[in-house]
Design a protein around this motif. Structure first.
Motif, mmCIF file in Angstrom:
data_model
loop_
_atom_site.group_PDB
_atom_site.id
_atom_site.type_symbol
_atom_site.label_atom_id
_atom_site.label_comp_id
_atom_site.label_asym_id
_atom_site.label_seq_id
_atom_site.Cartn_x
_atom_site.Cartn_y
_atom_site.Cartn_z
ATOM 1 N N LYS A 1 0.830 -1.201 0.000
ATOM 2 C CA LYS A 1 0.000 0.000 0.000
ATOM 3 C C LYS A 1 0.865 1.252 0.000
ATOM 4 C CE LYS A 1 -4.214 -1.781 2.158
ATOM 5 N NZ LYS A 1 -5.089 -1.731 3.344
ATOM 6 N N LEU A 2 1.961 1.209 0.758
ATOM 7 C CA LEU A 2 2.850 2.362 0.783
ATOM 8 C C LEU A 2 3.472 2.608 -0.583
ATOM 9 C CD1 LEU A 2 4.687 1.823 4.178
ATOM 10 C CD2 LEU A 2 3.083 3.645 3.622
ATOM 11 N N MET A 3 3.684 1.540 -1.352
ATOM 12 C CA MET A 3 4.333 1.673 -2.646
ATOM 13 C C MET A 3 3.345 1.917 -3.780
ATOM 14 S SD MET A 3 7.597 1.472 -2.315
ATOM 15 C CE MET A 3 8.139 1.078 -3.978
ATOM 16 N N PHE A 4 2.043 1.737 -3.513
ATOM 17 C CA PHE A 4 1.062 1.929 -4.574
ATOM 18 C C PHE A 4 1.117 3.350 -5.113
ATOM 19 C CE2 PHE A 4 -2.214 -1.552 -3.335
ATOM 20 C CZ PHE A 4 -1.414 -2.486 -3.960
ATOM 21 N N LEU A 5 0.885 3.485 -6.407
ATOM 22 C CA LEU A 5 0.750 4.809 -6.985
ATOM 23 C C LEU A 5 -0.535 5.431 -6.464
ATOM 24 C CD1 LEU A 5 1.719 3.999 -10.669
ATOM 25 C CD2 LEU A 5 3.189 4.660 -8.778
ATOM 26 N N VAL A 6 -0.537 6.750 -6.365
ATOM 27 C CA VAL A 6 -1.719 7.438 -5.854
ATOM 28 C C VAL A 6 -2.886 7.214 -6.804
ATOM 29 C CG1 VAL A 6 -2.720 9.685 -5.350
ATOM 30 C CG2 VAL A 6 -0.382 9.172 -4.651
ATOM 31 N N GLN A 7 -3.985 6.743 -6.264
ATOM 32 C CA GLN A 7 -5.175 6.514 -7.062
ATOM 33 C C GLN A 7 -6.111 7.714 -6.936
ATOM 34 O OE1 GLN A 7 -5.526 3.844 -9.014
ATOM 35 N NE2 GLN A 7 -3.492 3.216 -8.365
ATOM 36 N N PRO A 8 -6.889 8.025 -7.973
ATOM 37 C CA PRO A 8 -7.830 9.135 -7.879
ATOM 38 C C PRO A 8 -8.768 8.960 -6.692
ATOM 39 C CG PRO A 8 -7.662 8.357 -10.137
ATOM 40 C CD PRO A 8 -6.915 7.373 -9.287
ATOM 41 N N GLN A 9 -8.922 10.006 -5.902
ATOM 42 C CA GLN A 9 -9.771 9.982 -4.726
ATOM 43 C C GLN A 9 -11.049 10.772 -5.010
ATOM 44 O OE1 GLN A 9 -8.885 8.216 -1.961
ATOM 45 N NE2 GLN A 9 -7.118 7.546 -3.158
ATOM 46 N N PRO A 10 -12.071 10.576 -4.166
ATOM 47 C CA PRO A 10 -13.296 11.361 -4.356
ATOM 48 C C PRO A 10 -13.014 12.860 -4.354
ATOM 49 C CG PRO A 10 -13.669 9.562 -2.806
ATOM 50 C CD PRO A 10 -12.192 9.582 -3.103
ATOM 51 N N ASN A 11 -12.040 13.283 -3.529
ATOM 52 C CA ASN A 11 -11.644 14.685 -3.500
ATOM 53 C C ASN A 11 -10.560 14.880 -4.557
ATOM 54 O OD1 ASN A 11 -11.020 17.300 -2.881
ATOM 55 N ND2 ASN A 11 -9.980 16.832 -0.965
ATOM 56 N N GLN A 12 -10.941 15.268 -5.762
ATOM 57 C CA GLN A 12 -10.011 15.349 -6.876
ATOM 58 C C GLN A 12 -9.070 16.543 -6.740
ATOM 59 O OE1 GLN A 12 -9.634 13.213 -9.595
ATOM 60 N NE2 GLN A 12 -10.916 11.864 -8.379
ATOM 61 N N LEU A 13 -7.972 16.489 -7.487
ATOM 62 C CA LEU A 13 -7.045 17.610 -7.526
ATOM 63 C C LEU A 13 -7.727 18.737 -8.296
ATOM 64 C CD1 LEU A 13 -3.230 17.298 -8.211
ATOM 65 C CD2 LEU A 13 -4.540 19.347 -8.742
ATOM 66 N N THR A 14 -8.092 19.783 -7.586
ATOM 67 C CA THR A 14 -8.884 20.854 -8.182
ATOM 68 C C THR A 14 -8.292 22.217 -7.850
ATOM 69 O OG1 THR A 14 -10.336 20.850 -6.244
ATOM 70 C CG2 THR A 14 -11.037 19.544 -8.141
ATOM 71 N N TYR A 15 -8.856 23.224 -8.489
ATOM 72 C CA TYR A 15 -8.429 24.603 -8.276
ATOM 73 C C TYR A 15 -9.283 25.228 -7.178
ATOM 74 C CZ TYR A 15 -7.443 29.509 -9.345
ATOM 75 O OH TYR A 15 -7.085 30.824 -9.267
ATOM 76 N N PHE B 1 0.219 15.315 -12.866
ATOM 77 C CA PHE B 1 -1.163 14.856 -12.778
ATOM 78 C C PHE B 1 -2.051 15.730 -13.653
ATOM 79 C CE2 PHE B 1 -5.372 14.450 -10.861
ATOM 80 C CZ PHE B 1 -5.463 13.076 -10.692
ATOM 81 N N ASP B 2 -2.858 15.084 -14.481
ATOM 82 C CA ASP B 2 -3.782 15.792 -15.363
ATOM 83 C C ASP B 2 -5.164 15.795 -14.710
ATOM 84 O OD1 ASP B 2 -5.506 16.711 -17.304
ATOM 85 O OD2 ASP B 2 -4.594 15.571 -18.937
ATOM 86 N N PRO B 3 -5.613 16.935 -14.181
ATOM 87 C CA PRO B 3 -6.913 16.969 -13.498
ATOM 88 C C PRO B 3 -8.080 16.593 -14.407
ATOM 89 C CG PRO B 3 -5.628 18.935 -12.990
ATOM 90 C CD PRO B 3 -4.931 18.237 -14.113
ATOM 91 N N ALA B 4 -7.935 16.819 -15.709
ATOM 92 C CA ALA B 4 -9.038 16.536 -16.631
ATOM 93 C C ALA B 4 -9.258 15.041 -16.818
ATOM 94 C CB ALA B 4 -8.777 17.199 -17.982
ATOM 95 N N THR B 5 -8.176 14.270 -16.749
ATOM 96 C CA THR B 5 -8.284 12.828 -16.979
ATOM 97 C C THR B 5 -8.057 12.008 -15.712
ATOM 98 O OG1 THR B 5 -5.934 12.635 -17.543
ATOM 99 C CG2 THR B 5 -7.464 13.134 -19.346
ATOM 100 N N SER B 6 -7.650 12.671 -14.627
ATOM 101 C CA SER B 6 -7.300 11.984 -13.374
ATOM 102 C C SER B 6 -6.235 10.920 -13.614
ATOM 103 C CB SER B 6 -8.542 11.350 -12.727
ATOM 104 O OG SER B 6 -9.446 12.349 -12.317
ATOM 105 N N ALA B 7 -5.281 11.245 -14.484
ATOM 106 C CA ALA B 7 -4.195 10.319 -14.805
ATOM 107 C C ALA B 7 -2.873 11.080 -14.795
ATOM 108 C CB ALA B 7 -4.424 9.681 -16.173
ATOM 109 N N CYS B 8 -1.790 10.333 -14.669
ATOM 110 C CA CYS B 8 -0.459 10.928 -14.678
ATOM 111 C C CYS B 8 0.031 11.056 -16.116
ATOM 112 C CB CYS B 8 0.508 10.076 -13.860
ATOM 113 S SG CYS B 8 0.092 10.012 -12.099
ATOM 114 N N SER B 9 0.426 12.259 -16.486
ATOM 115 C CA SER B 9 0.889 12.543 -17.842
ATOM 116 C C SER B 9 2.415 12.530 -17.870
ATOM 117 C CB SER B 9 0.358 13.910 -18.293
ATOM 118 O OG SER B 9 0.872 14.264 -19.556
ATOM 119 N N THR B 10 2.999 11.721 -18.747
ATOM 120 C CA THR B 10 4.450 11.580 -18.827
ATOM 121 C C THR B 10 4.978 12.117 -20.153
ATOM 122 O OG1 THR B 10 4.271 9.349 -19.755
ATOM 123 C CG2 THR B 10 4.401 9.532 -17.356
#
Length: 323
Positions: free
Chosen positions: A29-43, A312-321
């Motif tokens: 769990k400590l090593m898991f990548l951050v998963q989208p949460q109900p409280n999204q990354l927002t402005y 992190f792309d707030p529009a897609t809730s995914a990590c952009s590389t």
């Protein structure tokens, strides 16, 4: 009696296996990548940094000229002219911050005095560099001392003071809970600070992965550092993460997810992700220098290569590389 002993041994074995499974699950769990949460990354309608962003550097402790060049070339790469470096480039990574975050703040038009009208792409300007090799505040620093150190860098209004501590300087929480930090110096003048330390001798496994064997979790071979300095190449990753946070959430009311006191931000919401297909213990599909075998995902000034965190792309809730 023999049956009771056998039963006791069986119960002990079962308990041991359950305990082992629990430990393994906790570690994963400590090593898991951050998963989208109900409280999204927002402005959160606060100020962001924009326009020309002067960055002043304070070198605290001993750094060689070669180590300083790795950082200064990175800062110069952020706002390099299009085509100045081959793709994928550091400037492309920086442009993604404007596209994913700063332009959204400008569109809303509620981002305060320092964010209002932030339609012009943010441009980093390397302003000044100051050295404190004698470590005037000692070699064991409290977090509360960082703003005072940042002031020594003489940051300009609307800019960032970048405090970099040498490998023999300890900072409260360094390695145990953080590899860097950003905060507010003066909200009225729009000034923020960023701190990151060289982890080479203190915690390369935590703060210079994937260029060092990880301190815990899946044990994969370390990658070769693109600038030949494990500590400084790790420091660049942390500087990039903190600068991304300082620009998009400089005063605690910009872009973030979770609690304001412990937010996930543009880069910290994607821990350990540097290329497509990343998973715990694997940085993702990266570019490899044919001559040195070093792994990287961005070209920079003067032929430099760097490894930069996903955004992190707030529009897609995914990590952009970049790759």
């Amino acid at each position: 009696m023999a049956k009771r002993n056998l039963l006791l041994l069986a119960l002990m074995a079962l308990a041991s296996s359950i305990a082992a499974a629990s430990v393994t699950t906790s570690t994963r769990k400590l090593m898991f990548l951050v998963q989208p949460q109900p409280n999204q990354l927002t402005y959160h309608n606060g100020a962001v940094l924009h326009g020309d962003i002067p960055i002043s550097v304070l070198w605290y402790g001993g750094f060689t000229a070669a180590q300083k060049a790795i950082v200064s070339d990175f800062l110069l790469s952020l706002s390099a002219a299009p085509g100045a470096s081959p793709a994928p480039s550091v400037s492309q990574w920086w442009s993604s911050i404007h596209q994913l975050y700063l332009s959204k703040a400008a569109a809303v038009g509620k981002n305060g005095e320092h964010g209002a009208g932030a339609t012009k792409a943010a441009r980093v300007v390397l302003s000044d560099q100051v050295s404190d090799e004698a470590c005037s505040l000692g070699k064991s620093l409290k977090l509360s001392q960082l703003p005072a150190l940042a002031a020594k860098a003489r940051p300009a209004n609307g800019g960032i003071a970048l405090v970099l501590t040498a490998q023999d300087v300890g900072v409260e929480g360094f390695c145990m809970s953080r590899c860097g930090q950003h905060g507010t110096m003066d909200a009225k003048s729009g000034t923020a600070y960023v701190w990151a330390g060289n982890p080479a001798t203190q915690c390369a496994g935590q703060c210079a992965w994937p260029f060092h064997q990880p301190a815990s979790g899946p044990q994969t071979p370390p990658l070769a550092a693109p600038n030949g300095d494990v500590g400084m190449d790790g420091l660049i990753i942390n500087v990039a993460s903190m600068v991304a946070g300082a620009v998009t959430n400089p005063f605690g009311d910009g872009f973030y997810q979770g609690e304001r006191e412990a937010p996930l931000e543009a880069a910290t919401a994607c821990p350990g992700v540097y290329g497509k297909g990343a998973y715990p213990g694997y940085a993702g599909q990266l570019l490899v220098d044919g001559a040195t075998g070093a792994s990287y995902n961005a070209h920079g000034a003067h032929g430099r290569k760097y490894l930069l965190p996903a955004l992190f792309d707030p529009a897609t809730s995914a990590c952009s590389t970049l790759v």
